[in-house]
Each structure stands twice: as C-alpha cells, then as structure tokens.
Design an enzyme around this catalytic site. Structure first.
Site, short mmCIF file in Angstrom:
data_model
loop_
_atom_site.label_atom_id
_atom_site.label_comp_id
_atom_site.label_asym_id
_atom_site.label_seq_id
_atom_site.Cartn_x
_atom_site.Cartn_y
_atom_site.Cartn_z
CD GLU A 283 -2.60 -1.47 2.44
OE1 GLU A 283 -3.44 -2.37 2.44
OE2 GLU A 283 -2.27 -0.86 3.48
CE1 TYR B 175 -6.98 -7.32 3.84
CE2 TYR B 175 -7.80 -8.12 5.95
CZ TYR B 175 -7.16 -8.35 4.75
OH TYR B 175 -6.70 -9.60 4.45
CB ILE C 298 -5.47 2.16 1.85
CG1 ILE C 298 -5.79 0.89 1.03
CG2 ILE C 298 -4.02 2.21 2.28
CD1 ILE C 298 -5.05 0.82 -0.30
CB CYS C 299 -5.43 -1.61 4.52
SG CYS C 299 -5.12 -3.28 5.11
CB ALA C 300 -5.92 -1.74 9.30
#
Length: 188
Positions: free
Chosen positions: A16, A122, A102-104
């Site tokens: 990422e 996520y 992004i993601c967590a």
C-alpha cells in the site's frame, strides 16, 4: 505542486505505502514519507524497511494538500496513537483538506474523529469501528466529503490513481492508469 504526506509507522503495509508513493511521484506530486520518530528507518509488516524523508513532527498542515495513511495493523495502531499524526488529521479535516486511508488505516482516522459515514476498509476492520456507513466490497475506493478510503493491498494502485484524479484531474489520472496498464481501475 501538490504535497502529500504518507506517514510510516513500524508495521505498515508495504504494498500500500510503496504503491501510493510511487504512483503519486509518477504524477509529479510531491510526497513526504514521514517517520513517527527521529529515527528515519521504518520497518514494514513483511520485513521491508523504508528510509523516510523526515519526521512527521514539525510538519504544518499549511505545507500539505493531503495526508494518506497506509494500512497494516501494527502501523495503523501506531498512527492512531501518535499525537503528531492525530493532530495533523484533525487540522486537515478542520480546513477541509483531503485525507486518505487504506486497509486498516480508517481505524486511525476514527481515532482522530475524522472518519466520515460512507467508507470502506479491509474486511473485519469495520467491526473495530463505531462510525456508521461501511460500504463493504462494492467499491475499491469510497469518497465521503474530504475523506477517501480503500480496501487493501489489491486496491492500492486504484486508490493512488483516485488520489491523482483528486489532486491533478481526470486526464492526469487516466494517462497514468494507461501507462501502468491498470485497466482494472478504469471503472473508478
């Protein structure tokens, strides 16, 4: 030239962070890789270490057009606990400046009180968040007000291209998408 801060904390998700930094720099966007400490070597979640440009401490919101947080659970928790990052997020939001995660990393946005209804992350991280409006897997990139979120490593290039579109326009994003052969991002 637009300037984006990507704060890096030990445990960051390398795909990422590096994808975002690389795509933005290809678009001639200045990217500051910021370390949470004076020690500039930051260790990723999968054993890849990155030398940051400078510490986050001392950066002013007036220097930045956007802040983008990469995921990785260890890095995300560190970003959520870091006073400098949290204060920058709050100041960016107060000025209506662009914020990405992004993601967590939406977890760190929620810690700062800047996560907006209408976000993605996520899978499973939404269970850690109290902010309503989780969109799910329907979209790789979700934008709500000044906050942009994305799913995870597989959506990192699409997320970065969406950031380019936001900061430099559709034409710049499309030209870069074509050059990267990122046809899967065309529906953004």
């Amino acid at each position: 030239m637009s300037c984006v801060l990507v704060p890096l904390a030990d445990g960051f998700e390398e795909i990422e962070a590096i994808s975002i930094i690389d795509v933005l720099r290809r678009a001639d966007i200045e990217v500051i890789m910021g370390s949470l400490s004076e020690h500039l070597m930051v260790n990723g979640a999968h054993g890849i270490s990155v030398h940051a440009d400078r510490p986050v401490k001392g950066l002013s919101v007036d220097e930045l057009d956007m802040i983008v947080l990469p995921g990785g659970w260890g890095g995300t928790k560190a970003l959520a606990a870091d006073l400098n990052v949290q204060n920058l997020l709050k100041a960016m939001d107060a000025k209506g400046k662009a914020i990405g995660a992004i993601c967590a990393a939406p977890y760190a946005l929620e810690a700062a009180g800047v996560l907006k209804e209408g976000y993605t992350c996520y899978p499973g991280i939404e269970d850690e968040l109290s902010t309503a409006g989780f969109v799910g897997a329907e979209q790789a990139v979700v934008e709500s007000a000044n906050v942009m979120t994305s799913r995870g490593p597989g959506s990192a290039i699409c997320f970065a291209l969406a950031i380019v579109k936001k900061l430099k326009g559709a034409e710049a994003s499309e030209k870069l998408r074509s050059g990267l052969l990122a046809d899967y991002c065309a529906s953004m």
